[in-house]
Scaffold this motif. Sequence first.
Motif, PDB file in Angstrom:
ATOM      1  N   ILE A   1       1.007  -1.293  -0.083  1.00  0.00           N
ATOM      2  CA  ILE A   1       0.063   0.210   0.145  1.00  0.00           C
ATOM      3  C   ILE A   1       0.798   1.151  -0.068  1.00  0.00           C
ATOM      4  O   ILE A   1       2.138   1.271   0.479  1.00  0.00           O
ATOM      5  CB  ILE A   1      -0.932  -0.066   1.233  1.00  0.00           C
ATOM      6  CG1 ILE A   1      -1.670  -1.189   1.288  1.00  0.00           C
ATOM      7  CG2 ILE A   1      -1.571   1.020   1.356  1.00  0.00           C
ATOM      8  CD1 ILE A   1      -2.748  -1.396   2.276  1.00  0.00           C
ATOM      9  N   LEU A   2       0.278   2.456  -0.561  1.00  0.00           N
ATOM     10  CA  LEU A   2       1.187   3.515  -0.440  1.00  0.00           C
ATOM     11  C   LEU A   2       1.796   3.865   0.773  1.00  0.00           C
ATOM     12  O   LEU A   2       0.810   3.521   1.904  1.00  0.00           O
ATOM     13  CB  LEU A   2       0.451   4.739  -1.002  1.00  0.00           C
ATOM     14  CG  LEU A   2       0.242   4.891  -2.493  1.00  0.00           C
ATOM     15  CD1 LEU A   2      -0.959   6.257  -2.758  1.00  0.00           C
ATOM     16  CD2 LEU A   2       1.595   5.027  -3.092  1.00  0.00           C
ATOM     17  N   PRO A   3       2.943   4.411   0.853  1.00  0.00           N
ATOM     18  CA  PRO A   3       3.523   4.437   2.387  1.00  0.00           C
ATOM     19  C   PRO A   3       2.685   5.606   3.228  1.00  0.00           C
ATOM     20  O   PRO A   3       2.123   6.419   2.883  1.00  0.00           O
ATOM     21  CB  PRO A   3       4.799   5.136   2.095  1.00  0.00           C
ATOM     22  CG  PRO A   3       4.736   5.390   0.796  1.00  0.00           C
ATOM     23  CD  PRO A   3       3.799   4.525   0.022  1.00  0.00           C
ATOM     24  N   ALA A   4       2.553   5.025   4.740  1.00  0.00           N
ATOM     25  CA  ALA A   4       1.894   5.975   5.407  1.00  0.00           C
ATOM     26  C   ALA A   4       2.539   7.203   5.792  1.00  0.00           C
ATOM     27  O   ALA A   4       3.101   7.368   7.013  1.00  0.00           O
ATOM     28  CB  ALA A   4       1.309   5.063   6.705  1.00  0.00           C
ATOM     29  N   ILE A   5       2.670   8.011   4.793  1.00  0.00           N
ATOM     30  CA  ILE A   5       3.608   9.414   5.360  1.00  0.00           C
ATOM     31  C   ILE A   5       2.622  10.575   4.847  1.00  0.00           C
ATOM     32  O   ILE A   5       1.595  10.455   4.137  1.00  0.00           O
ATOM     33  CB  ILE A   5       4.706   9.341   4.497  1.00  0.00           C
ATOM     34  CG1 ILE A   5       4.567   9.121   2.880  1.00  0.00           C
ATOM     35  CG2 ILE A   5       5.605   8.634   5.276  1.00  0.00           C
ATOM     36  CD1 ILE A   5       5.959   9.267   2.399  1.00  0.00           C
ATOM     37  N   TYR A   6       2.810  11.639   5.376  1.00  0.00           N
ATOM     38  CA  TYR A   6       1.920  12.958   5.317  1.00  0.00           C
ATOM     39  C   TYR A   6       1.839  13.431   3.573  1.00  0.00           C
ATOM     40  O   TYR A   6       3.119  13.358   2.842  1.00  0.00           O
ATOM     41  CB  TYR A   6       2.608  14.009   6.062  1.00  0.00           C
ATOM     42  CG  TYR A   6       1.536  15.013   5.749  1.00  0.00           C
ATOM     43  CD1 TYR A   6       0.319  15.492   6.069  1.00  0.00           C
ATOM     44  CD2 TYR A   6       2.409  16.466   5.186  1.00  0.00           C
ATOM     45  CE1 TYR A   6      -0.483  16.534   5.900  1.00  0.00           C
ATOM     46  CE2 TYR A   6       1.850  17.528   4.709  1.00  0.00           C
ATOM     47  CZ  TYR A   6       0.457  17.788   5.043  1.00  0.00           C
ATOM     48  OH  TYR A   6      -0.347  19.030   4.931  1.00  0.00           O
ATOM     49  N   ASN A   7       0.796  13.561   3.331  1.00  0.00           N
ATOM     50  CA  ASN A   7       0.551  13.881   1.627  1.00  0.00           C
ATOM     51  C   ASN A   7       0.964  13.335   0.843  1.00  0.00           C
ATOM     52  O   ASN A   7       1.331  13.649  -0.216  1.00  0.00           O
ATOM     53  CB  ASN A   7       1.353  15.617   1.725  1.00  0.00           C
ATOM     54  CG  ASN A   7       0.274  16.402   0.963  1.00  0.00           C
ATOM     55  OD1 ASN A   7      -0.830  16.217   0.684  1.00  0.00           O
ATOM     56  ND2 ASN A   7       1.049  17.573   0.729  1.00  0.00           N
TER      57      ASN A   7
END
Length: 444
Positions: free
Chosen positions: A394-400
Amino acid sequence: MKGKRFKKLAFVMALVLGLSVFSYGCGAQSEGSSAAGSSSAAQSEASTSAQEETPGDRTVITFINGFTGGDGPFMTKIVDGFNQSQDKYFIEQLQDADHYTKFKSDDFDMLIIHADWISTYHAMGLLREVSDIYEMAGLSFEEDFHPIVQTYAKYDDGVFAFPLDLYADTFFYNKALAETPPKTYDDLLALRDKLDSQNTNVYPIGIPLTGDEQWGWMLALGQNGVNWVEGEHIKLDTEEACDAFMQVHDLIYKDHISAAGLGDQDHYNTFVSEVTDGSSVKTAACMSGPWKYTTALEILGDDLGVSTLPQIYGDTPCVPAGGHTFGVSAKVDESKIEGIAAFMKYAYQPEVMLNWADSGQAPIHLETMKLVQENPDKYPVANVNYGIFDDAMILPAIYNIREQVKYVNSTVWSLVVQTEDLSRDALMAELTKATQIAEELSQL
């Protein structure tokens, strides 16, 4: 990361400019959408719960989601079932393509939020911590869901979502053209030769300009084992990342596993095409989301096969994926918390959650998963996708994060799939620019 005040300003500015990235598994979405999903992207109208009953003196809990297409009625069935099961609470549902924007502007109590959006909403303080709701509902975040949810719903300060499903890039194939699904790159080459692709215009797969493009480059990076995150931003200005993108390019222009010059959504359009005279491109297989299954089955019937993605690029098992979750607003009136807990307790009964499996999605609730796996013929796509949950990316759990990948989805991807004589220097220049843009966005 900077303080929430600065992030909120950046977020509002992004909304004003109109975000446009991608949104898998729903209808058309604001705050990041390229119309990839289980429903028609052209649908933008809102719909409410099918139940005509008025709430009376019950506590009303407002709930918004983006299920404006084929999966919408299945969520409505769950909501209506809860409303009919008791007389203390009433879930007032709105299904709207613009549900992210309306969630904030209209102060909804609950929403459906994609797994990759949680990190941004969490950083902005838009979501309520829900550990107490889990306890009231008799649910355990650690024990009742597949472990992958730990990567996107849990943070240092608590749990911020109720996982609903995980949807993964799925491999559909036409049994009339490929008796068995290709498992490796060599299998794709062999199928190319069998189909005589360059003479017949029938290719093993299609690499499109748009339509699951993000999953396309994530697959190349993931199967090559490339580490493409540094701190709070994506990092693609490396030789390993460049190699991965060049493999996609060479699949098209060197090995001719896909035709060149495919347009929007042509990975799917060429798969379901009934062209037989060689005048247009046709593909034997399609890499796309589970929402494509129903329409593909209507066209191909018994010739439609479903499998996991082949190991195309490297030696690391990896399948790009996304997920839906229930989120609770940070501004929710505390008098509604017991009602939200009652809804979660109801929805996560396996016999109720099976309604969501009926929509074609793959519930990530373990007890429901067991029931789905006991009925592989009824839930063929979910059962295939359950086999890759351990390898999902999954797309990494980082801001924006959705804004961070926007340049890659558009400019970098277009360069890779449309430029036959692409040089590594030209590609590296764009990957460097993509990294710089991402780093700037992470610091807003």
